[in-house]
Motif scaffolding. Structure first.
Motif, PDB file in Angstrom:
ATOM      1  N   THR A  24       0.839  -1.215   0.000  1.00 35.92           N
ATOM      2  CA  THR A  24       0.000   0.000   0.000  1.00 35.92           C
ATOM      3  C   THR A  24       0.870   1.261   0.000  1.00 35.92           C
ATOM      4  N   GLY A  25       0.236   2.388  -0.215  1.00 32.34           N
ATOM      5  CA  GLY A  25       0.933   3.672  -0.134  1.00 32.34           C
ATOM      6  C   GLY A  25       1.687   4.056  -1.395  1.00 32.34           C
ATOM      7  N   LEU A  26       1.478   3.292  -2.463  1.00 29.92           N
ATOM      8  CA  LEU A  26       2.155   3.638  -3.723  1.00 29.92           C
ATOM      9  C   LEU A  26       1.109   4.102  -4.735  1.00 29.92           C
ATOM     10  N   THR A  27       1.499   5.051  -5.580  1.00 33.27           N
ATOM     11  CA  THR A  27       0.613   5.426  -6.686  1.00 33.27           C
ATOM     12  C   THR A  27       0.742   4.343  -7.756  1.00 33.27           C
ATOM     13  N   PRO A  28      -0.228   4.278  -8.669  1.00 28.45           N
ATOM     14  CA  PRO A  28      -0.083   3.313  -9.777  1.00 28.45           C
ATOM     15  C   PRO A  28       1.259   3.491 -10.508  1.00 28.45           C
ATOM     16  N   GLY A  29       1.631   4.724 -10.730  1.00 29.07           N
ATOM     17  CA  GLY A  29       2.886   4.992 -11.449  1.00 29.07           C
ATOM     18  C   GLY A  29       4.105   4.461 -10.702  1.00 29.07           C
ATOM     19  N   GLU A  30       4.136   4.701  -9.386  1.00 32.64           N
ATOM     20  CA  GLU A  30       5.269   4.218  -8.581  1.00 32.64           C
ATOM     21  C   GLU A  30       5.318   2.697  -8.586  1.00 32.64           C
ATOM     22  N   LEU A  31       4.146   2.085  -8.470  1.00 33.26           N
ATOM     23  CA  LEU A  31       4.057   0.625  -8.416  1.00 33.26           C
ATOM     24  C   LEU A  31       4.546   0.013  -9.728  1.00 33.26           C
ATOM     25  N   GLU A  32       4.115   0.608 -10.841  1.00 32.58           N
ATOM     26  CA  GLU A  32       4.543   0.087 -12.152  1.00 32.58           C
ATOM     27  C   GLU A  32       6.055   0.280 -12.331  1.00 32.58           C
ATOM     28  N   GLU A  33       6.557   1.419 -11.857  1.00 27.06           N
ATOM     29  CA  GLU A  33       7.985   1.695 -12.001  1.00 27.06           C
ATOM     30  C   GLU A  33       8.814   0.652 -11.250  1.00 27.06           C
ATOM     31  N   ILE A  34       8.380   0.311 -10.034  1.00 28.86           N
ATOM     32  CA  ILE A  34       9.089  -0.705  -9.240  1.00 28.86           C
ATOM     33  C   ILE A  34       9.056  -2.041  -9.979  1.00 28.86           C
ATOM     34  N   ALA A  35       7.889  -2.394 -10.484  1.00 28.23           N
ATOM     35  CA  ALA A  35       7.756  -3.686 -11.188  1.00 28.23           C
ATOM     36  C   ALA A  35       8.663  -3.707 -12.406  1.00 28.23           C
ATOM     37  N   ARG A  36       8.630  -2.624 -13.191  1.00 20.02           N
ATOM     38  CA  ARG A  36       9.476  -2.600 -14.400  1.00 20.02           C
ATOM     39  C   ARG A  36      10.955  -2.628 -14.064  1.00 20.02           C
ATOM     40  N   SER A  37      11.311  -1.957 -12.974  1.00 20.96           N
ATOM     41  CA  SER A  37      12.745  -1.870 -12.642  1.00 20.96           C
ATOM     42  C   SER A  37      13.297  -3.250 -12.270  1.00 20.96           C
ATOM     43  N   GLY A  38      12.421  -4.176 -11.909  1.00 23.85           N
ATOM     44  CA  GLY A  38      12.883  -5.512 -11.517  1.00 23.85           C
ATOM     45  C   GLY A  38      12.970  -6.487 -12.680  1.00 23.85           C
ATOM     46  N   LEU A  39      12.483  -6.075 -13.864  1.00 20.32           N
ATOM     47  CA  LEU A  39      12.402  -7.018 -14.987  1.00 20.32           C
ATOM     48  C   LEU A  39      13.777  -7.532 -15.413  1.00 20.32           C
ATOM     49  N   GLU A  40      14.751  -6.604 -15.512  1.00 24.04           N
ATOM     50  CA  GLU A  40      16.092  -7.008 -15.962  1.00 24.04           C
ATOM     51  C   GLU A  40      16.738  -7.968 -14.968  1.00 24.04           C
ATOM     52  N   THR A  41      16.628  -7.618 -13.689  1.00 22.54           N
ATOM     53  CA  THR A  41      17.222  -8.477 -12.651  1.00 22.54           C
ATOM     54  C   THR A  41      16.563  -9.859 -12.689  1.00 22.54           C
ATOM     55  N   ALA A  42      15.232  -9.858 -12.864  1.00 21.50           N
ATOM     56  CA  ALA A  42      14.515 -11.152 -12.933  1.00 21.50           C
ATOM     57  C   ALA A  42      15.024 -11.956 -14.132  1.00 21.50           C
ATOM     58  N   ARG A  43      15.137 -11.261 -15.291  1.00 18.42           N
ATOM     59  CA  ARG A  43      15.601 -11.951 -16.500  1.00 18.42           C
ATOM     60  C   ARG A  43      16.986 -12.548 -16.271  1.00 18.42           C
ATOM     61  N   ALA A  44      17.841 -11.774 -15.581  1.00 16.80           N
ATOM     62  CA  ALA A  44      19.205 -12.257 -15.300  1.00 16.80           C
ATOM     63  C   ALA A  44      19.159 -13.509 -14.419  1.00 16.80           C
ATOM     64  N   LYS A  45      18.068 -13.678 -13.667  1.00 21.76           N
ATOM     65  CA  LYS A  45      17.904 -14.867 -12.803  1.00 21.76           C
ATOM     66  C   LYS A  45      17.114 -15.959 -13.540  1.00 21.76           C
ATOM     67  N   GLY A  46      16.876 -15.726 -14.827  1.00 22.01           N
ATOM     68  CA  GLY A  46      16.165 -16.735 -15.609  1.00 22.01           C
ATOM     69  C   GLY A  46      14.660 -16.702 -15.409  1.00 22.01           C
ATOM     70  N   VAL A  47      14.165 -15.556 -14.933  1.00 18.17           N
ATOM     71  CA  VAL A  47      12.723 -15.441 -14.673  1.00 18.17           C
ATOM     72  C   VAL A  47      12.150 -14.383 -15.627  1.00 18.17           C
ATOM     73  N   GLU A  48      11.142 -14.784 -16.389  1.00 13.86           N
ATOM     74  CA  GLU A  48      10.557 -13.877 -17.375  1.00 13.86           C
ATOM     75  C   GLU A  48       9.152 -13.473 -16.914  1.00 13.86           C
ATOM     76  N   VAL A  49       8.987 -12.179 -16.575  1.00 12.69           N
ATOM     77  CA  VAL A  49       7.656 -11.704 -16.160  1.00 12.69           C
ATOM     78  C   VAL A  49       6.812 -11.569 -17.421  1.00 12.69           C
ATOM     79  N   ARG A  50       5.690 -12.229 -17.441  1.00 14.46           N
ATOM     80  CA  ARG A  50       4.820 -12.203 -18.626  1.00 14.46           C
ATOM     81  C   ARG A  50       3.799 -11.069 -18.526  1.00 14.46           C
ATOM     82  N   ASN A  51       3.308 -10.833 -17.318  1.00 15.98           N
ATOM     83  CA  ASN A  51       2.313  -9.788 -17.125  1.00 15.98           C
ATOM     84  C   ASN A  51       2.094  -9.568 -15.632  1.00 15.98           C
TER      85      ASN A  51
END
Lengths: 85, 85
Positions: free
Chosen positions: B12-39
């Motif tokens: 809680t306490g995040l705007t939609p924009g902040e929440l999406e930014e956090i999620a997107r910022s983790g995509l590369e790190t996830a990919r580097a760990k072999g994890v592909e976020v689909r949606n």
């Protein structure tokens, strides 16, 4: 229309095939209630189902389940689809 | 690879924009760990997030969250994508 994710937790004792058949059999009834199922994901062994649908309201999404004889979701959230780009 | 749906409940306490930014910022790190976020889908006001990803295991999907500084999911299920046709 808004986007909703609903969660079913205790749908145990069904094979994947039976579970998919029940979900598919409810699509027409849901559509007739103005609810469009976009996708669903499930774990038949753990008895959980996540269903993503478009509906005019939470109540409409719940009513579509009731009308097609499916269990009422344990939880339902209006959601926004995140953008990965 | 398998498909996983994880659920966060108290973000809680995040705007939609902040929440999406956090999620997107983790995509590369996830990919580097072999994890592909689909949606992912979320309700910023209610603080819930549903994240669909491909990973080699539940543990790999959880580790991808840890490595990108995101909260560990409250729940995670291996899932199958249902067929609507």
């Amino acid at each position: 229309m808004a986007l909703f994710m609903d969660v079913h937790r205790k749908v145990t004792g069904l094979t994947p095939g039976e579970l998919e058949e029940i979900a598919r059999s409810g699509l027409e009834t849901a559509r007739a209630k103005g609810v469009e199922v976009r996708n669903f994901w499930y774990n038949a062994k753990e008895g959980c189902i996540f269903c993503l649908c478009e509906a005019s309201s939470k109540e409409a999404a719940i009513e579509a389940h009731r009308a097609s004889g499916e269990p009422i979701p344990d939880e339902i959230f209006e959601v926004k689809e995140g953008s990965l780009h």
